[in-house]
Design an enzyme around this catalytic site. Structure first.
Site, mmCIF file in Angstrom:
data_model
loop_
_atom_site.group_PDB
_atom_site.id
_atom_site.type_symbol
_atom_site.label_atom_id
_atom_site.label_comp_id
_atom_site.label_asym_id
_atom_site.label_seq_id
_atom_site.Cartn_x
_atom_site.Cartn_y
_atom_site.Cartn_z
ATOM 1 N N GLY A 128 -4.675 -4.615 -4.666
ATOM 2 C CA GLY A 128 -5.822 -3.855 -5.169
ATOM 3 C C GLY A 128 -5.465 -2.398 -5.224
ATOM 4 N N HIS A 129 -5.785 -1.770 -6.339
ATOM 5 C CA HIS A 129 -5.613 -0.326 -6.350
ATOM 6 C C HIS A 129 -6.704 0.329 -7.164
ATOM 7 C CE1 HIS A 129 -2.647 -2.132 -9.148
ATOM 8 N NE2 HIS A 129 -3.408 -1.478 -9.983
ATOM 9 N N GLN A 137 2.140 -5.954 -3.185
ATOM 10 C CA GLN A 137 2.523 -6.032 -1.768
ATOM 11 C C GLN A 137 3.825 -5.229 -1.535
ATOM 12 O OE1 GLN A 137 1.499 -9.397 -3.201
ATOM 13 N NE2 GLN A 137 -0.470 -8.513 -2.753
ATOM 14 N N ASP A 184 0.812 -1.226 0.000
ATOM 15 C CA ASP A 184 0.000 0.000 0.000
ATOM 16 C C ASP A 184 0.845 1.276 0.000
ATOM 17 O OD1 ASP A 184 -2.264 -1.702 0.254
ATOM 18 O OD2 ASP A 184 -1.864 -1.821 2.400
ATOM 19 N N LYS A 244 2.017 2.211 -5.124
ATOM 20 C CA LYS A 244 2.640 1.715 -6.364
ATOM 21 C C LYS A 244 1.720 1.907 -7.560
ATOM 22 C CE LYS A 244 3.108 -2.362 -4.567
ATOM 23 N NZ LYS A 244 2.718 -2.090 -3.194
HETATM 24 P P1 IMP Z 1 -2.361 -12.864 2.058
HETATM 25 O O1 IMP Z 1 -1.452 -12.269 1.042
HETATM 26 O O2 IMP Z 1 -3.827 -12.677 1.768
HETATM 27 O O3 IMP Z 1 -2.009 -14.288 2.370
HETATM 28 O O4 IMP Z 1 -2.115 -12.064 3.432
HETATM 29 C C1 IMP Z 1 -0.872 -12.149 4.140
HETATM 30 C C2 IMP Z 1 -0.515 -10.801 4.769
HETATM 31 O O5 IMP Z 1 -0.169 -9.875 3.740
HETATM 32 C C3 IMP Z 1 -1.643 -10.136 5.552
HETATM 33 O O6 IMP Z 1 -1.080 -9.406 6.620
HETATM 34 C C4 IMP Z 1 -2.261 -9.178 4.548
HETATM 35 O O7 IMP Z 1 -2.916 -8.099 5.173
HETATM 36 C C5 IMP Z 1 -0.999 -8.713 3.822
HETATM 37 N N1 IMP Z 1 -1.252 -8.265 2.449
HETATM 38 C C6 IMP Z 1 -1.467 -9.033 1.364
HETATM 39 N N2 IMP Z 1 -1.628 -8.277 0.263
HETATM 40 C C7 IMP Z 1 -1.483 -7.003 0.665
HETATM 41 C C8 IMP Z 1 -1.498 -5.749 -0.038
HETATM 42 O O8 IMP Z 1 -1.670 -5.668 -1.263
HETATM 43 N N3 IMP Z 1 -1.309 -4.642 0.725
HETATM 44 C C9 IMP Z 1 -1.081 -4.710 2.069
HETATM 45 N N4 IMP Z 1 -1.055 -5.856 2.752
HETATM 46 C C10 IMP Z 1 -1.253 -6.997 2.059
#
Ligand code: IMP
Length: 443
Positions: free
Chosen positions: A47-48, A228, A20, A23
């Site tokens: 997601g953006h 991420q 977040d 990007k």
């Molecule tokens: P997962 O990717 O859904 O398995 O989540 C694993 C961890 O990564 C969690 O703490 C999510 O909140 C975090 N996370 C996954 N994708 C994002 C993102 O795009 N932005 C911020 N945090 C993310």
């Protein structure tokens, strides 16, 4: 084939914090300098939101460059939810945009069965929950590593049903054997819907590695768009409170299918402060009115889940580490406007642990959750006056305190700032003279 002798025309954009970082906005701004934009890892956990004229797009899988007329690629390192991807393609087309897309036939597919497993695994962790986005990301990457996953090419093969049945057998063992729960998914319906969605996308499915390799070899400009952030990387992040893919720049090569020498420049994106969603250590986290002010001014709520983001100050120990593991040469600093009006800005310069100074980012989350950040206070800035003139894009007229903050960060981490974002709109992005031209490939 060797990469062209003049440096390949590529740039990787990665997040340097917990995701977040903005990007999407940076890629949207840069995309007009590129012919191809590639996603190489992650899935619908990203997601953006992109606003263009009257249209607002919320994209989870399609690379941001799709709205700038670029050819977009979903590499083998991405995990694909077929329904989401089909809906995004149809939505973007319905708004009058062309979609030129290549989807890797090697990409693994997120199915409703993975989504059930995500919920079961989180529940089984009890107090040690990761706080995932519940989009099935972890189980899809773990089915890939365990070699019972299902790929795009499996679901488009003539014997797709037999491959699906073998996959369902493996999931059943997990759900019923490990979690002692019934499989709560209609597997026939799941097969039909995954396959139908992929059939609709079939003309776009191919060898993403060959496509990107050819593009770079022919001198086209390619931007690799990370999702991420480095501190969520499966190897380099705050394990186990991480996502399940490599989010660092090197993953652009493995997640696309081109050699590492094709990945030539790395631009890292950071916010002027930090946020985190989900669980895990966050040394510079702040609470109370300061956090509320940042959350409200910065709209710090998850794009995918709507969860309020945890907020905190810029951590230069973590940033130095992220710059190193990505090989970052250029920075984009975002959301400087959110801190506007503060008298001073705290910045963490080192950690203290049991009376000792730590300047390296620790591997152990138990250590990281015990460190005490040591702050220095930098002079704050006011952007109110500057923002009134939204056409101003001259770095030199920005408040000297903001330029001082940027210089301080650059000196601490050894990278140069190419872009500075001071507001949500496209026009509120300032290019730093000289550096931007160096960071982006020339036509
Ligand atoms: P997962 O990717 O859904 O398995 O989540 C694993 C961890 O990564 C969690 O703490 C999510 O909140 C975090 N996370 C996954 N994708 C994002 C993102 O795009 N932005 C911020 N945090 C993310």
């Amino acid at each position: 084939m060797e990469p062209p002798s003049n440096a390949p025309r590529s740039l990787v954009v990665v997040g340097l914090q917990y995701g977040d970082e903005g990007k999407g906005k940076v890629v949207d701004y840069l995309a007009r300098h590129f012919d191809v934009v590639v996603r190489f890892q992650g899935g619908t956990n990203a997601g953006h939101t992109i606003v263009t004229g009257d249209h607002t797009f919320k994209l989870r899988l399609l690379p941001s460059g799709v709205l700038q007329g670029c050819t977009v690629v979903i590499g083998n390192g991405v995990v694909v939810d077929p329904q989401t991807l089909r809906e995004e393609v149809e939505h973007v087309r319905a708004q009058g945009f062309d979609v030129e897309l290549v989807i890797s036939e090697r990409a693994h597919v997120i199915t409703p069965l993975h989504i059930q497993l995500d919920a079961l695994r989180e529940a089984a962790r009890g107090t040690g929950k990761v706080g995932t986005t519940r989009r099935g990301i972890g189980p899809t990457y773990s089915s890939k590593s365990s070699r019972w996953g299902i790929r795009v090419c499996d679901l488009l093969a003539p014997d797709a049903r037999a491959r699906w049945d073998a996959f369902v057998g493996a999931v059943r063992t997990q759900v019923e054997g490990v979690h002692s729960e019934p499989l709560a998914v209609d597997t026939d319906e799941a097969f039909r819907s995954c396959r139908d969605d992929l059939e609709a996308l079939r003309p776009m499915v191919g060898d993403s590695g060959r496509f990107v390799h050819t593009a770079l070899s022919e001198g086209r400009r390619v931007l690799f768009e990370g999702a991420q952030g480095t501190l969520l990387d499966i190897d380099h992040g705050t394990y186990p409170y991480v996502t399940s893919s490599n989010c660092v720049a090197a993953a652009a090569a493995t997640g696309t299918g081109v050699g590492p020498l094709f990945v030539s420049r790395v631009l890292g994106v950071l916010k002027a402060y930090m946020t985190r969603v989900g669980m895990g250590p966050f040394p510079t986290e702040t609470n109370g009115t300061q956090a509320d002010r940042i959350r409200e001014r910065g709209h710090e709520y998850g794009t995918v889940t709507g969860r309020p983001r945890r907020c905190g100050w810029l951590d230069l120990v973590a940033l130095r580490y992220a710059v190193r593991v990505n090989g970052v040469r250029y920075l984009a600093v975002t959301k400087a406007d959110v801190l506007s009006g503060m008298e001073t800005i705290p910045v963490c310069v080192s950690y203290e642990l049991d009376g000792e100074e730590l300047t390296d980012f620790p591997a152990d989350p138990a250590v990281l959750s015990r460190v005490r950040p040591v702050y220095t206070e930098l002079p704050g800035w006011s952007l109110e006056e500057w923002c009134a003139d939204t056409t101003a894009t001259d770095y030199t007229v920005l408040p000297p305190e903001l330029r001082g903050f940027v210089r301080y960060v650059e000196e601490c981490v050894g990278a140069r700032t190419a872009l500075l974002s001071v507001g949500p709109g496209r026009s509120a992005t300032v290019r730093v003279p000289g550096v931007f031209e160096e960071a982006t490939p020339h036509a």
